[in-house]
Design a protein around this motif. Structure first.
Motif, short mmCIF file in Angstrom:
data_model
loop_
_atom_site.label_atom_id
_atom_site.label_comp_id
_atom_site.label_asym_id
_atom_site.label_seq_id
_atom_site.Cartn_x
_atom_site.Cartn_y
_atom_site.Cartn_z
N ILE A 313 0.83 -1.21 0.00
CA ILE A 313 0.00 0.00 0.00
C ILE A 313 0.86 1.26 0.00
O ILE A 313 0.37 2.35 -0.33
N LEU A 316 1.07 3.97 -2.89
CA LEU A 316 0.32 5.23 -2.87
C LEU A 316 1.13 6.30 -2.15
O LEU A 316 1.98 5.98 -1.30
N TYR A 320 -2.34 9.63 0.71
CA TYR A 320 -3.47 8.73 0.47
C TYR A 320 -3.37 7.46 1.30
O TYR A 320 -4.37 6.76 1.47
N ALA A 321 -2.16 7.16 1.78
CA ALA A 321 -1.98 5.94 2.56
C ALA A 321 -0.90 6.15 3.63
O ALA A 321 0.19 5.57 3.55
N THR A 333 -1.72 8.82 -6.63
CA THR A 333 -2.97 9.08 -5.95
C THR A 333 -3.80 7.79 -5.98
O THR A 333 -3.54 6.88 -6.78
N THR A 334 -4.79 7.71 -5.10
CA THR A 334 -5.65 6.53 -5.10
C THR A 334 -6.35 6.39 -6.45
O THR A 334 -6.46 5.29 -7.00
N ARG A 335 -6.79 7.52 -7.02
CA ARG A 335 -7.52 7.45 -8.30
C ARG A 335 -6.61 7.00 -9.44
O ARG A 335 -7.00 6.18 -10.27
N THR A 368 -6.33 5.11 4.67
CA THR A 368 -5.56 3.99 4.13
C THR A 368 -6.42 2.73 4.03
O THR A 368 -6.31 1.95 3.07
N ALA A 371 -8.67 2.89 1.05
CA ALA A 371 -7.91 2.69 -0.19
C ALA A 371 -7.55 1.22 -0.36
O ALA A 371 -7.68 0.66 -1.45
N GLN A 374 -10.46 -0.80 -1.43
CA GLN A 374 -10.80 -0.51 -2.83
C GLN A 374 -9.83 -1.19 -3.78
O GLN A 374 -10.22 -1.65 -4.85
N VAL A 375 -8.56 -1.27 -3.38
CA VAL A 375 -7.57 -1.98 -4.21
C VAL A 375 -7.97 -3.45 -4.34
O VAL A 375 -7.92 -4.03 -5.43
#
Ligand SMILES: [Mn+2]
Length: 396
Positions: A313, A316, A320-321, A333-335, A368, A371, A374-375
């Protein structure tokens, strides 16, 4: 009617009568005698027990937490291998005693599950029209966590290997006997990936690793941690060296993506990394080639081989993390990362993990954890789009 709350002061019609009554439009028109007739509000009847069969599932923030509210199955008992059938298993690896900086990833699996609370079966993707990840062909389960001993790393990593092997030995929900359940590992420090790679290698042969990480993690064990005792040599910065040395990897098809952490030797780290079979896409390259360019580099590297995606992680940006052990500024970025992962649709993904999630360092709002969950959702989507895993997939 008297309820357990006694006589209610507001006169109400029984709920069954509402369907027969016509609605008044002159709101606020009372009946006098201190009573107000409320016809246009659907208040429950005085007997609350009448309605208990209507909704037995709680809201998304309620209940015992599995990943995305999936069903829990005991995956490690050999007597269940035939009877408990699934295609994609989530599994936790609560382990963080092989790290070189901040510890705390042993709480990663519980944290990621917490971050997944807004995901559940029944949801429809806004990006893939009509796609329902958890309601497609694949049966998902959450296996819970593998028991990993906190006081002996080699014993713990062997426990994890056995747990992952047990998952792959289950029968799939699909009828073809050559099908193998996939696993998505929730770390845990990055050393846990080594046990996962061993288990999938023994089932289907070598894999190509797409390694999303701010570090290379192929460090020579004599350089990072070792050179004092052999016990120190297996850690979260050397596990990819061992994966290569043991033959788990397709030499020349592996790739680090998002790298940016300093090397510890002028030339030796990169030379050793190449010997382990890796190439590198540094984090800032996205500013030159864009997301599509990064995706193309990955696809060119892995080709039609069997692919294992390992996500530290810390790939990122710490913005974002922050909840990770060895954060390095200048990451995705997460996006951006969601876009890269979605762009990998079509590769032969055989397994995946999200590791190094350490909730104790997380920011407000579980940034985190959200994110990381979502990953996993994105990785699972790649698996479902790729169809059932069988031994007949190309190994080159
Ligand atoms: Mn790592």
């Amino acid at each position: 009617m008297d309820s357990e709350y006694g006589d209610l002061s507001v006169e109400q019609k029984p709920i069954k009568d509402h369907s027969h009554s016509h609605h008044h439009h002159d709101h606020g028109h009372g009946h006098g005698n201190g009573h107000v007739e409320v016809e246009y509000l659907n208040l429950p009847g005085n007997n609350f027990y009448e309605d208990l069969d209507a909704e037995l599932n709680g809201p998304l923030y309620a209940g015992i937490q599995t990943f995305a509210h999936l069903g829990h199955v005991s995956c490690f008992d050999p007597t269940n291998f035939a009877s408990e059938q699934f295609d994609i298993a989530l599994v936790g690896a609560p382990f963080d005693t092989a790290v070189t900086f901040r510890s705390g990833a042993r709480f990663g699996p519980a944290g990621i599950r917490k971050g997944s609370r807004r995901m559940s079966p029944g949801q429809v993707s806004p990006y893939r029209e009509g796609f329902m990840l958890y309601d497609d062909w694949a049966k998902f389960v959450d296996c819970g966590d593998v028991a990993m001993h906190p006081l002996d790393n080699r014993y713990a990593l062997n426990q994890l290997y056995r747990g992952m092997r047990a998952i792959h030995n289950h029968t799939t929900s699909t009828l073809n006997a050559t099908h193998i359940p996939r696993a998505i590992l929730m770390g845990g420090d990055h050393t846990t990936t080594l046990s996962a790679l061993q288990a999938i290698y023994e089932k289907i042969g070598p894999v190509s690793v797409i390694h999303f990480d701010s570090h290379i993690d192929t460090w020579d064990p004599m350089v990072l941690g070792g050179n004092v005792s052999s016990y120190m040599q297996v850690n979260h910065g050397t596990f990819l060296h061992y994966a290569a040395e043991r033959g788990y990897l397709n030499h020349g098809h592996n790739l680090h993506v998002g790298s940016r952490a300093p090397y510890v030797r002028k030339h030796g780290d990169i030379e050793h990394d190449k010997h382990c079979g890796f190439a590198i896409v540094n984090a800032r390259e996205i500013d030159e080639v864009g997301i599509a360019g990064v995706v193309q580099k990955i696809k060119d590297r892995v080709g039609n081989t069997n692919v294992y995606i390992s996500v530290d992680i810390d790939v990122l940006d710490p913005v974002y993390a922050p909840g990770t052990g060895t954060a390095e500024p200048g990451g995705y970025t997460t996006r951006e990362f969601m876009q890269i992962l979605d762009g990998l649709e079509g590769i032969n993904i055989v397994g995946a993990d999200v590791v190094e999630v350490a909730p104790a360092y997380d920011g407000p709002g579980d940034v985190t954890l959200l994110a990381a969950a979502q990953v996993i959702d994105s990785l699972a989507s790649l698996m479902v789009m790729n169809g059932p895993l069988s031994t007949r997939q190309s190994t080159k």
